[in-house]
Write an enzyme that holds these catalytic residues in place. Sequence first.
Site, PDB file in Angstrom:
ATOM      1  N   TYR A 171     -25.153 -52.359   2.423  1.00 24.25           N
ATOM      2  CA  TYR A 171     -26.370 -52.353   3.242  1.00 24.25           C
ATOM      3  C   TYR A 171     -26.081 -51.821   4.652  1.00 24.25           C
ATOM      4  O   TYR A 171     -26.855 -51.022   5.198  1.00 24.25           O
ATOM      5  CB  TYR A 171     -26.920 -53.771   3.305  1.00 24.25           C
ATOM      6  CG  TYR A 171     -28.278 -53.925   3.939  1.00 24.25           C
ATOM      7  CD1 TYR A 171     -29.432 -53.593   3.248  1.00 24.25           C
ATOM      8  CD2 TYR A 171     -28.406 -54.445   5.230  1.00 24.25           C
ATOM      9  CE1 TYR A 171     -30.689 -53.764   3.821  1.00 24.25           C
ATOM     10  CE2 TYR A 171     -29.651 -54.617   5.815  1.00 24.25           C
ATOM     11  CZ  TYR A 171     -30.791 -54.273   5.103  1.00 24.25           C
ATOM     12  OH  TYR A 171     -32.028 -54.452   5.684  1.00 24.25           O
TER      13      TYR A 171
ATOM     14  N   LYS B 179     -27.750 -48.544   6.295  1.00 25.40           N
ATOM     15  CA  LYS B 179     -28.557 -48.607   7.510  1.00 25.40           C
ATOM     16  C   LYS B 179     -27.947 -47.779   8.642  1.00 25.40           C
ATOM     17  O   LYS B 179     -28.673 -47.254   9.494  1.00 25.40           O
ATOM     18  CB  LYS B 179     -28.734 -50.072   7.926  1.00 25.40           C
ATOM     19  CG  LYS B 179     -29.648 -50.862   6.988  1.00 25.40           C
ATOM     20  CD  LYS B 179     -30.991 -50.176   6.776  1.00 25.40           C
ATOM     21  CE  LYS B 179     -32.004 -51.077   6.107  1.00 25.40           C
ATOM     22  NZ  LYS B 179     -33.300 -50.380   5.864  1.00 25.40           N
TER      23      LYS B 179
END
Length: 251
Positions: free
Chosen positions: A152, A156
């Site tokens: 993640y 991001k």
Amino acid sequence: MSQERIAIVTGAARGIGAATAIQMAKDGHLVAALDLKAQDCAGTVDAITASGGRALAVGADVSDEGSVALAVDTVVSRLGEPTILVNNAGITRDNLLFKMTSDDWDAVLGVHLRGAFLMSRSVQGFMRSAGFGRIVNLSSTSALGNRGQANYSAAKAGMQGITKTLAIELGKFGVTVNAIAPGFIQTDMTAATAQRIGVSFEDFITDAAAQIPVARVGQPEDVANLMSFLVSENAGFVSGQVIYVAGGPTD
């Protein structure tokens, strides 16, 4: 009121995506609410139409090239050519590195990064033709690093990189590209994180708020309000930026 435009919001079934789609409609835009299954966006569309807006629910796997092409074609035929795109779709598959599977890595990078790439590539032609475009990508404070989120965090951080590059490439066509990086926002996703680490969501929120200078956690509307500005005509000289919505400064 700003000119009516066609806006696509991915991951619009709930949380930040739903709040953003609803805000876009309040701003006078026609909204295509995308999620993996069209029926998952029924609540978002109902909220928009109940307030007098117009919205369309579209099912799409943003990590799949054919699915994206079909979804965009549907939006164009039923609403018109989109000049606003919010790349919000995202998933989590959290785990420490030694327990993270290749599938978990690929799934998260696929939805976030490949999804943003495919969606942006699919709509940029309409924006260039119109001489106006707004793309907003959802990043996160996790881009700065977060235990158990190698996939993640990488996704991001990648959203910030694609944001800055597309801002350079598309700026001369009247297209701005920015990223919003939320901190703790009270959503189903943060509730799932609380469950993963074995604490109640209420305690999770209380503990998080104690670490935030404004002394509360964020709500999806906090992000949607900034989104409203970034996609407006008034934000034409704001591009390539990563704006943290975290209730305080970030490292």
